[in-house]
Every structure is written in structure tokens, then in C-alpha cells.
Design a protein around this motif. Structure first.
Motif, PDB file in Angstrom:
ATOM      1  N   SER A  34      -6.957   2.795 -12.377  1.00 59.43           N
ATOM      2  CA  SER A  34      -6.233   2.490 -11.140  1.00 59.43           C
ATOM      3  C   SER A  34      -5.998   3.729 -10.287  1.00 59.43           C
ATOM      4  O   SER A  34      -5.823   3.620  -9.066  1.00 59.43           O
ATOM      5  CB  SER A  34      -4.890   1.833 -11.470  1.00 59.43           C
ATOM      6  N   PHE A  35      -6.000   4.914 -10.886  1.00 57.64           N
ATOM      7  CA  PHE A  35      -5.774   6.134 -10.117  1.00 57.64           C
ATOM      8  C   PHE A  35      -6.821   6.321  -9.020  1.00 57.64           C
ATOM      9  O   PHE A  35      -6.565   6.962  -8.005  1.00 57.64           O
ATOM     10  CB  PHE A  35      -5.769   7.351 -11.040  1.00 57.64           C
ATOM     11  N   SER A  36      -7.989   5.727  -9.224  1.00 58.27           N
ATOM     12  CA  SER A  36      -9.059   5.869  -8.231  1.00 58.27           C
ATOM     13  C   SER A  36      -8.762   5.106  -6.944  1.00 58.27           C
ATOM     14  O   SER A  36      -9.465   5.285  -5.948  1.00 58.27           O
ATOM     15  CB  SER A  36     -10.390   5.388  -8.820  1.00 58.27           C
ATOM     16  N   ARG A  37      -7.733   4.240  -6.954  1.00 57.42           N
ATOM     17  CA  ARG A  37      -7.422   3.429  -5.770  1.00 57.42           C
ATOM     18  C   ARG A  37      -6.191   3.929  -5.014  1.00 57.42           C
ATOM     19  O   ARG A  37      -5.729   3.267  -4.080  1.00 57.42           O
ATOM     20  CB  ARG A  37      -7.189   1.962  -6.174  1.00 57.42           C
ATOM     21  N   LEU A  38      -5.647   5.069  -5.369  1.00 59.49           N
ATOM     22  CA  LEU A  38      -4.443   5.571  -4.701  1.00 59.49           C
ATOM     23  C   LEU A  38      -4.603   5.655  -3.189  1.00 59.49           C
ATOM     24  O   LEU A  38      -3.655   5.459  -2.437  1.00 59.49           O
ATOM     25  CB  LEU A  38      -4.065   6.945  -5.264  1.00 59.49           C
ATOM     26  N   ARG A  39      -5.826   5.913  -2.736  1.00 62.07           N
ATOM     27  CA  ARG A  39      -6.061   6.044  -1.295  1.00 62.07           C
ATOM     28  C   ARG A  39      -5.770   4.756  -0.526  1.00 62.07           C
ATOM     29  O   ARG A  39      -5.543   4.798   0.689  1.00 62.07           O
ATOM     30  CB  ARG A  39      -7.498   6.477  -1.038  1.00 62.07           C
ATOM     31  N   ASP A  40      -5.769   3.620  -1.221  1.00 62.10           N
ATOM     32  CA  ASP A  40      -5.509   2.347  -0.539  1.00 62.10           C
ATOM     33  C   ASP A  40      -4.073   2.234  -0.041  1.00 62.10           C
ATOM     34  O   ASP A  40      -3.775   1.376   0.800  1.00 62.10           O
ATOM     35  CB  ASP A  40      -5.825   1.176  -1.482  1.00 62.10           C
ATOM     36  N   LEU A  41      -3.191   3.096  -0.530  1.00 60.04           N
ATOM     37  CA  LEU A  41      -1.810   3.072  -0.056  1.00 60.04           C
ATOM     38  C   LEU A  41      -1.697   3.503   1.399  1.00 60.04           C
ATOM     39  O   LEU A  41      -0.663   3.288   2.036  1.00 60.04           O
ATOM     40  CB  LEU A  41      -0.934   3.975  -0.928  1.00 60.04           C
ATOM     41  N   ALA A  42      -2.748   4.089   1.930  1.00 57.47           N
ATOM     42  CA  ALA A  42      -2.716   4.521   3.327  1.00 57.47           C
ATOM     43  C   ALA A  42      -2.556   3.346   4.284  1.00 57.47           C
ATOM     44  O   ALA A  42      -2.119   3.525   5.432  1.00 57.47           O
ATOM     45  CB  ALA A  42      -4.000   5.292   3.659  1.00 57.47           C
ATOM     46  N   SER A  43      -2.864   2.138   3.814  1.00 56.49           N
ATOM     47  CA  SER A  43      -2.825   0.963   4.694  1.00 56.49           C
ATOM     48  C   SER A  43      -1.468   0.262   4.730  1.00 56.49           C
ATOM     49  O   SER A  43      -1.295  -0.687   5.486  1.00 56.49           O
ATOM     50  CB  SER A  43      -3.892  -0.047   4.260  1.00 56.49           C
ATOM     51  N   ILE A  44      -0.509   0.700   3.917  1.00 58.38           N
ATOM     52  CA  ILE A  44       0.783   0.013   3.880  1.00 58.38           C
ATOM     53  C   ILE A  44       1.616   0.387   5.099  1.00 58.38           C
ATOM     54  O   ILE A  44       1.375   1.411   5.749  1.00 58.38           O
ATOM     55  CB  ILE A  44       1.557   0.340   2.582  1.00 58.38           C
ATOM     56  N   PRO A  45       2.629  -0.428   5.449  1.00 62.44           N
ATOM     57  CA  PRO A  45       3.473  -0.135   6.613  1.00 62.44           C
ATOM     58  C   PRO A  45       4.171   1.220   6.497  1.00 62.44           C
ATOM     59  O   PRO A  45       4.424   1.698   5.385  1.00 62.44           O
ATOM     60  CB  PRO A  45       4.491  -1.283   6.600  1.00 62.44           C
ATOM     61  N   GLN A  46       4.478   1.813   7.630  1.00 65.84           N
ATOM     62  CA  GLN A  46       5.099   3.135   7.644  1.00 65.84           C
ATOM     63  C   GLN A  46       6.443   3.121   6.926  1.00 65.84           C
ATOM     64  O   GLN A  46       6.790   4.075   6.211  1.00 65.84           O
ATOM     65  CB  GLN A  46       5.294   3.596   9.090  1.00 65.84           C
ATOM     66  N   SER A  47       7.196   2.024   7.083  1.00 69.51           N
ATOM     67  CA  SER A  47       8.502   1.946   6.419  1.00 69.51           C
ATOM     68  C   SER A  47       8.351   1.997   4.902  1.00 69.51           C
ATOM     69  O   SER A  47       9.172   2.590   4.196  1.00 69.51           O
ATOM     70  CB  SER A  47       9.231   0.660   6.834  1.00 69.51           C
ATOM     71  N   ALA A  48       7.293   1.346   4.385  1.00 71.81           N
ATOM     72  CA  ALA A  48       7.044   1.355   2.945  1.00 71.81           C
ATOM     73  C   ALA A  48       6.638   2.751   2.472  1.00 71.81           C
ATOM     74  O   ALA A  48       6.977   3.165   1.361  1.00 71.81           O
ATOM     75  CB  ALA A  48       5.963   0.338   2.587  1.00 71.81           C
TER      76      ALA A  48
END
Length: 384
Positions: A34-48
Motif C-alpha cells: 500500500s505504500f506505493s499508493r501514498l501519492r493518491d492522497l494528493a487528490s483529497i480535499p484541502q481540508s482533509a
């Protein structure tokens, strides 16, 4: 309405990802991918992003107040980023239907536990466990399996037969917490207006009640016992140690020596493995403490990370709990309610686990997408 119908279509992940998910219950370290997907967090809302930043900050600051800040920083850093990587996996998969291959790994665990028990001539009146799944973890796996199977795309015969097998397994483990968590999860789903869950709730109750009338077995004695299986002693000792280290705690995975009630037996394997003649390797003796918890989420995190780390973790947990409740999606709500209940008596969302804790955080990642789709649908309805 099933989960497949609740969520809009999403591109399926590569086939190897489905195989990887199916193997996780059998080979738990695979979730490190799962560590390979950390970059996907870039798409979450700014508040999150701000909230996650605050979570990380509190976890890291808490280590400065421990007796071994360097070790504590390394361990809590790995734990925090593992949580975030699993949330990112939820974003990557885009739909909870793509996590359903995990049920095949769970089937393997359930069946192998029974085969192991029969082949080793273990007394079936003892609590069922597997080669490396303890009774409680096996029981909770069976409860989680019931929720997931109900929402799978399999036929009705498959669902009913698998759920019955899972419930029998749950009963055989004698895990009161897992049984009550299963029912609590159903209640959570029912509250979200999925009334078809009532049938399966009654099915659970009908299969769980007979065990209450059984006697002369370890399972019956455990389930019908009114005590807390010495958890009250563990809680009292953990709280006492927390008071001595209130700000930053003793460090994540370092609570064992502060809960002597759990250290008495030393390193131990599952009941089934010990009955079969296996013994704990000497090489694992030094890691006993890392696997011990205070059997309550709040007390465990307070002892491990102090009031600073506890508040940061609870804010993150409550944020995703609110997200899940607002989705109106029954399966995530069943998981939320069930896990929350289980965390009163055990710790199921602190990692690593044998797969169920990891799955919880993956579902937290799904909430971003479900909520986004719901908001888009509401906007479309208003514009129509």
C-alpha cells in the motif's frame, strides 16, 4: 440495494491487484504494498489534507515525551504512514466492490482453521483458532466475512451457505466481542435504511442463541461468562501507567512491560498451534511487547502515545466516522459500527493486524469518493 448499485462504475484495477487483495488474509505482510499508493492522497480535499497533517504532527510530537524518542519516532512514523497509505488504497481502488476478492483469502483462513483443528485432533469443545489466527482474530474475521459476503456479487445460495459457515466458525471461536460486533454492525446498516439486513440479523441471532443453552464446554463457559476475561485488570494497570506518562505515553508498540498481566505467559502462539505441539521461537521473545495491547482503543493509545497522540488519532477516527455515516452506504456503516464496538474490548484499528485493521482504513479512503459522487448527484438533481 447492493453496494454495486450504490456506487457508479469505476475502472477495475489490474488483475494482479485482485490477487494481491485475496492473498492478504493469508499473507498479511502483503499490505505493505500500500505504500506505493501514498501519492493518491494528493487528490483529497484541502481540508482533509490539513486534518491529516495535524494527525501526523500530533503523533510525531508525542514521541518527544517518551523514554526512547528515537525508537518511538521511527515506530509511530511507520504506523502513521501505513494508515495513510491504506486510505490512499481506497482512493486508488475507487469502489469497494474491488476489495471483495479479500473474501477468498478469508474463506481459506476459515476452512484451514477447521482442517487444522480436525487433523491435529483438537477437542472441538475448545475455542477454535487457526495456525496463526487466535480465537478472537478468527472470530472477528468471520464477522467481517459476513458483512463482505452479503454485499458481494455472488448468488444467494453462495451467500447464505458462506454466511452460515462463517457464523458456525464465529460460534466455535467463542468470541463474545466478535459476535456482538457482528450484530452491532447489522444495527448500523439497518439504521442506514437497508432493511434487508434485518433478515441476516435474525439469521445471526437464531444461530447465536443455541450456543447459550450449551453446557460443559470451554466455548459455553466463555460466552456465557459475565466477566471481562481480566480486561478490567489490564485496563486498570494500563491507566495507572498512562498517569505516569500522561503527555506522550510510553511509545507505540512499547506498552507490554507496563501491562504485566499480559506479560505473565511470555511469548505464546495460538491455542491450536500449541495443542499441535508448536512452541514460540526464541527469536520472537524480544518482540512480545509489540504485539500486546490494552484491549481498549482509547486506553491503548493513551498509554502508547499520551494525550497528544490520542487526541490526534481520535480526531482522525471521528472525521472518517462522520464521513462514513454521511455516505448513507450500509456496508461502510456496518463496518464502522462493528469495529467501534469491538474497540471497546480489543484494538482492531491500530496496525498491523492480520488484515482487518488494514481493511478498515481502506474503507475510510472509499468515503472520499462515495461522498463526492453523492454531492455530484445532489447537484445534478438540483439542476434538473
Amino acid at each position: 440495494m447492493t453496494t454495486q448499485q450504490d456506487e457508479t462504475s469505476a475502472s477495475p484495477p489490474p488483475q494482479w491487484v485482485s490477487w494481491l487483495i485475496a492473498l492478504v488474509p493469508v499473507l498479511p505482510p502483503l499490505y505493505l504494498a500500500s505504500f506505493s499508493r501514498l501519492r493518491d492522497l494528493a487528490s483529497i480535499p484541502q481540508s482533509a489534507k490539513y486534518l491529516i497533517g495535524g494527525f501526523l504532527l500530533t503523533q510525531l510530537i508525542s514521541t518527544a515525551f517518551t523514554d526512547n524518542p528515537v525508537l518511538s519516532l521511527l515506530l509511530i512514523g511507520l504506523h502513521s504512514f501505513l494508515i495513510l497509505s491504506l486510505i490512499a488504497v481506497g482512493l486508488y481502488l475507487k469502489s469497494s466492490i474491488y476489495v471483495f476478492p479479500i473474501i477468498y483469502g478469508q474463506v481459506f483462513i476459515i476452512i484451514s482453521s477447521w482442517i487444522f483443528t480436525i487433523l491435529e485432533n483438537v477437542n472441538l469443545l475448545n475455542r477454535l483458532s487457526g495456525p496463526y489466527y487466535h480465537s478472537v482474530s478468527l472470530g472477528f474475521t468471520a464477522a467481517l466475512f459476513v458483512w463482505l459476503v452479503y454485499y458481494s456479487d455472488k448468488g444467494l445460495i453462495f451467500k447464505i451457505s458462506m454466511i452460515i459457515i462463517a457464523l458456525i466458525t464465529l460460534l466455535a471461536t467463542g468470541s463474545r466481542g466478535a459476535a456482538l460486533a457482528l450484530i452491532t454492525g447489522f444495527i448500523g446498516a439497518i439504521l442506514k435504511r437497508n432493511l434487508r439486513f434485518i433478515f441476516f440479523a435474525f439469521l445471526c441471532i437464531l444461530l447465536l442463541l443455541p450456543v447459550m443453552s450449551r453446557g460443559n464446554s470451554v466455548i459455553f463457559d466463555h460466552i456465557s461468562g459475565r466477566g471481562l476475561s481480566h480486561r478490567d485488570v489490564v485496563w486498570a494497570e494500563a491507566l495507572s501507567s498512562w498517569k505516569k506518562n500522561p503527555i506522550g505515553g510510553v511509545g507505540l508498540y512499547q506498552a507490554g512491560p507496563h501491562i504485566t498481566q499480559l506479560m505473565v505467559g511470555g511469548c505464546s502462539l495460538t491455542q491450536a498451534a500449541e495443542i499441535a505441539g508448536a512452541s514460540c521461537p526464541k527469536s520472537l521473545e524480544a518482540f512480545i511487547s509489540a504485539n500486546l495491547t490494552a484491549h481498549n482503543l482509547v486506553i491503548n493509545q493513551g498509554l502508547s502515545t499520551g494525550i497528544i497522540g490520542l487526541l490526534g488519532f481520535l480526531v482522525l477516527f471521528i472525521y472518517f466516522a462522520r464521513q462514513i455515516i454521511l455516505t448513507d452506504s450500509p456496508l461502510p456503516n456496518a463496518i464502522l459500527f462493528g469495529y467501534t464496538f469491538m474497540n471497546i474490548f480489543d484494538v482492531t484499528v491500530i496496525l498491523p493486524t492480520l488484515h482487518y485493521g488494514e481493511l478498515f482504513w481502506v474503507f475510510c479512503g472509499f468515503t472520499f469518493l462515495i461522498r463526492s459522487k453523492k454531492n455530484n448527484k445532489n447537484i445534478a438533481n438540483m439542476a434538473a
